[in-house]
Scaffold this motif. Structure first.
Motif, PDB file in Angstrom:
ATOM      1  N   VAL A  42       0.875  -1.171   0.000  1.00  0.00           N
ATOM      2  CA  VAL A  42       0.000   0.000   0.000  1.00  0.00           C
ATOM      3  C   VAL A  42       0.910   1.217   0.000  1.00  0.00           C
ATOM      4  O   VAL A  42       1.727   1.382   0.912  1.00  0.00           O
ATOM      5  CB  VAL A  42      -0.932   0.017   1.224  1.00  0.00           C
ATOM      6  CG1 VAL A  42      -1.749   1.299   1.275  1.00  0.00           C
ATOM      7  CG2 VAL A  42      -1.846  -1.204   1.217  1.00  0.00           C
ATOM      8  N   ASN A  43       0.791   2.016  -1.042  1.00  0.00           N
ATOM      9  CA  ASN A  43       1.654   3.200  -1.207  1.00  0.00           C
ATOM     10  C   ASN A  43       3.131   2.840  -1.090  1.00  0.00           C
ATOM     11  O   ASN A  43       3.916   3.548  -0.464  1.00  0.00           O
ATOM     12  CB  ASN A  43       1.279   4.284  -0.197  1.00  0.00           C
ATOM     13  CG  ASN A  43      -0.114   4.824  -0.444  1.00  0.00           C
ATOM     14  OD1 ASN A  43      -0.538   4.954  -1.589  1.00  0.00           O
ATOM     15  ND2 ASN A  43      -0.830   5.116   0.616  1.00  0.00           N
ATOM     16  N   ARG A  96     -12.126   5.485   3.783  1.00  0.00           N
ATOM     17  CA  ARG A  96     -11.343   6.010   2.660  1.00  0.00           C
ATOM     18  C   ARG A  96      -9.835   5.743   2.764  1.00  0.00           C
ATOM     19  O   ARG A  96      -9.124   5.944   1.797  1.00  0.00           O
ATOM     20  CB  ARG A  96     -11.546   7.527   2.534  1.00  0.00           C
ATOM     21  CG  ARG A  96     -12.975   7.916   2.259  1.00  0.00           C
ATOM     22  CD  ARG A  96     -13.354   7.565   0.835  1.00  0.00           C
ATOM     23  NE  ARG A  96     -14.685   8.047   0.522  1.00  0.00           N
ATOM     24  CZ  ARG A  96     -15.745   7.282   0.481  1.00  0.00           C
ATOM     25  NH1 ARG A  96     -15.655   6.006   0.757  1.00  0.00           N
ATOM     26  NH2 ARG A  96     -16.914   7.785   0.161  1.00  0.00           N
ATOM     27  N   SER A  97      -9.349   5.324   3.910  1.00  0.00           N
ATOM     28  CA  SER A  97      -7.911   5.088   4.068  1.00  0.00           C
ATOM     29  C   SER A  97      -7.481   3.901   3.212  1.00  0.00           C
ATOM     30  O   SER A  97      -8.083   2.832   3.282  1.00  0.00           O
ATOM     31  CB  SER A  97      -7.567   4.811   5.530  1.00  0.00           C
ATOM     32  OG  SER A  97      -7.938   5.899   6.334  1.00  0.00           O
ATOM     33  N   GLU A  98      -6.430   4.091   2.424  1.00  0.00           N
ATOM     34  CA  GLU A  98      -5.982   3.039   1.518  1.00  0.00           C
ATOM     35  C   GLU A  98      -5.515   1.793   2.251  1.00  0.00           C
ATOM     36  O   GLU A  98      -5.618   0.688   1.720  1.00  0.00           O
ATOM     37  CB  GLU A  98      -4.876   3.567   0.606  1.00  0.00           C
ATOM     38  CG  GLU A  98      -5.402   4.557  -0.412  1.00  0.00           C
ATOM     39  CD  GLU A  98      -4.328   5.060  -1.344  1.00  0.00           C
ATOM     40  OE1 GLU A  98      -3.355   4.334  -1.597  1.00  0.00           O
ATOM     41  OE2 GLU A  98      -4.480   6.191  -1.832  1.00  0.00           O
ATOM     42  N   TRP A  99      -5.027   1.931   3.469  1.00  0.00           N
ATOM     43  CA  TRP A  99      -4.531   0.776   4.216  1.00  0.00           C
ATOM     44  C   TRP A  99      -5.656  -0.113   4.723  1.00  0.00           C
ATOM     45  O   TRP A  99      -5.413  -1.210   5.211  1.00  0.00           O
ATOM     46  CB  TRP A  99      -3.602   1.201   5.361  1.00  0.00           C
ATOM     47  CG  TRP A  99      -4.100   2.313   6.233  1.00  0.00           C
ATOM     48  CD1 TRP A  99      -3.830   3.643   6.100  1.00  0.00           C
ATOM     49  CD2 TRP A  99      -4.935   2.200   7.380  1.00  0.00           C
ATOM     50  NE1 TRP A  99      -4.460   4.363   7.090  1.00  0.00           N
ATOM     51  CE2 TRP A  99      -5.143   3.493   7.892  1.00  0.00           C
ATOM     52  CE3 TRP A  99      -5.546   1.120   8.035  1.00  0.00           C
ATOM     53  CZ2 TRP A  99      -5.928   3.747   9.016  1.00  0.00           C
ATOM     54  CZ3 TRP A  99      -6.327   1.374   9.146  1.00  0.00           C
ATOM     55  CH2 TRP A  99      -6.505   2.675   9.625  1.00  0.00           C
ATOM     56  N   ILE A 101      -8.069  -1.171   2.600  1.00  0.00           N
ATOM     57  CA  ILE A 101      -8.450  -2.005   1.458  1.00  0.00           C
ATOM     58  C   ILE A 101      -7.990  -3.456   1.592  1.00  0.00           C
ATOM     59  O   ILE A 101      -8.785  -4.369   1.355  1.00  0.00           O
ATOM     60  CB  ILE A 101      -7.966  -1.378   0.132  1.00  0.00           C
ATOM     61  CG1 ILE A 101      -8.692  -0.052  -0.094  1.00  0.00           C
ATOM     62  CG2 ILE A 101      -8.165  -2.326  -1.038  1.00  0.00           C
ATOM     63  CD1 ILE A 101      -8.139   0.774  -1.245  1.00  0.00           C
ATOM     64  N   ALA A 130      -9.845   3.052  -5.987  1.00  0.00           N
ATOM     65  CA  ALA A 130      -8.774   2.720  -5.039  1.00  0.00           C
ATOM     66  C   ALA A 130      -8.579   1.207  -4.968  1.00  0.00           C
ATOM     67  O   ALA A 130      -7.449   0.724  -4.848  1.00  0.00           O
ATOM     68  CB  ALA A 130      -9.080   3.295  -3.660  1.00  0.00           C
ATOM     69  N   TRP A 131      -9.673   0.436  -5.051  1.00  0.00           N
ATOM     70  CA  TRP A 131      -9.568  -1.025  -5.073  1.00  0.00           C
ATOM     71  C   TRP A 131      -8.826  -1.467  -6.331  1.00  0.00           C
ATOM     72  O   TRP A 131      -7.999  -2.371  -6.286  1.00  0.00           O
ATOM     73  CB  TRP A 131     -10.960  -1.661  -5.026  1.00  0.00           C
ATOM     74  CG  TRP A 131     -11.534  -1.787  -3.657  1.00  0.00           C
ATOM     75  CD1 TRP A 131     -11.682  -0.786  -2.729  1.00  0.00           C
ATOM     76  CD2 TRP A 131     -12.024  -2.969  -3.052  1.00  0.00           C
ATOM     77  NE1 TRP A 131     -12.242  -1.291  -1.601  1.00  0.00           N
ATOM     78  CE2 TRP A 131     -12.470  -2.627  -1.764  1.00  0.00           C
ATOM     79  CE3 TRP A 131     -12.150  -4.286  -3.474  1.00  0.00           C
ATOM     80  CZ2 TRP A 131     -13.027  -3.553  -0.886  1.00  0.00           C
ATOM     81  CZ3 TRP A 131     -12.718  -5.213  -2.613  1.00  0.00           C
ATOM     82  CH2 TRP A 131     -13.141  -4.846  -1.329  1.00  0.00           C
ATOM     83  N   HIS A 133      -6.642   0.249  -8.038  1.00  0.00           N
ATOM     84  CA  HIS A 133      -5.238   0.626  -7.853  1.00  0.00           C
ATOM     85  C   HIS A 133      -4.537  -0.399  -6.959  1.00  0.00           C
ATOM     86  O   HIS A 133      -3.419  -0.832  -7.262  1.00  0.00           O
ATOM     87  CB  HIS A 133      -5.163   2.032  -7.243  1.00  0.00           C
ATOM     88  CG  HIS A 133      -3.781   2.503  -6.989  1.00  0.00           C
ATOM     89  ND1 HIS A 133      -2.930   2.909  -7.994  1.00  0.00           N
ATOM     90  CD2 HIS A 133      -3.076   2.619  -5.835  1.00  0.00           C
ATOM     91  CE1 HIS A 133      -1.777   3.247  -7.476  1.00  0.00           C
ATOM     92  NE2 HIS A 133      -1.826   3.086  -6.164  1.00  0.00           N
ATOM     93  N   PHE A 134      -5.199  -0.786  -5.863  1.00  0.00           N
ATOM     94  CA  PHE A 134      -4.633  -1.791  -4.971  1.00  0.00           C
ATOM     95  C   PHE A 134      -4.401  -3.113  -5.707  1.00  0.00           C
ATOM     96  O   PHE A 134      -3.334  -3.715  -5.604  1.00  0.00           O
ATOM     97  CB  PHE A 134      -5.551  -2.009  -3.759  1.00  0.00           C
ATOM     98  CG  PHE A 134      -5.124  -3.145  -2.888  1.00  0.00           C
ATOM     99  CD1 PHE A 134      -4.091  -2.989  -1.982  1.00  0.00           C
ATOM    100  CD2 PHE A 134      -5.741  -4.388  -2.975  1.00  0.00           C
ATOM    101  CE1 PHE A 134      -3.663  -4.050  -1.180  1.00  0.00           C
ATOM    102  CE2 PHE A 134      -5.335  -5.450  -2.191  1.00  0.00           C
ATOM    103  CZ  PHE A 134      -4.292  -5.275  -1.285  1.00  0.00           C
TER     104      PHE A 134
END
Length: 178
Positions: A42-43, A96-99, A101, A130-131, A133-134
């Motif tokens: 993630v990132n 909404r936090s990417e971590w 997902i 975002a999903w 992208h993950f």
């Protein structure tokens, strides 16, 4: 004191916060090692989800801190109790936090279809980019999750969903591919 493995599932910037919550959740229990699960990115940061967590069956209230609640619910998605996992998943669907997902995404490769249905019904459409992208940044995790979903469909849900493409986890995985 040894580092709690739960810390590995979150960005390093949250490590002290996660350690405190993990310690609280395990209060009164003998510390037993939690099997480590999948590695995801993630990132650009590697995170390692726990395979299963064996905390008490109810997560204590956080006192109103939204970050505490999100961390607790993320850890709850890895809990051994499926009903608790489902409650935690429902609480995270608009997060909404990417971590967050990877915790939700991992549920698509598990055997409790009711949790997958909750994700399918409640996932906010605006989080799908975002999903995607993950998924693009975690092809191995995506492939493993896809294989697991097929396996559980074949084993438990083939009668309920005669067409593989109709199985909710695979519909969501297809959405994650864009």
């Amino acid at each position: 004191m040894a580092t709690r493995p739960e810390i590995l599932a979150f960005p390093a910037a949250l490590s002290e916060h996660v350690a405190s919550i993990a310690q609280e959740l395990a209060h009164g229990e003998q510390h037993k090692p939690h099997p480590l699960g999948p590695r995801v990115y993630v990132n650009g940061e590697e995170l390692i989800l726990p395979s299963r967590l064996y905390y008490r069956s109810e997560l204590p209230a956080s006192g109103g801190d939204p970050l505490d609640d999100t961390i607790r619910n993320c850890l709850g998605t890895r809990h051994h109790d499926g009903y608790l996992r489902e409650r935690c998943v429902r609480a995270l669907l608009h997060e909404r936090s990417e971590w967050v997902i990877p915790f939700l995404f991992a549920m698509l490769g598990e055997y409790v279809v009711e949790i997958v249905l909750a994700i399918e019904a409640g996932l906010a459409p605006e989080v799908l980019p975002a999903w995607r992208h993950f998924a693009a940044n975690n092809p191995q995790f995506l492939a493993t999750t896809h294989r697991r979903a097929i396996s559980y469909w074949s084993c438990y849900y083939r009668r309920r969903y005669p067409q593989l493409a109709d199985y909710p986890a695979l519909r969501l995985l297809q959405d994650a591919l864009g």
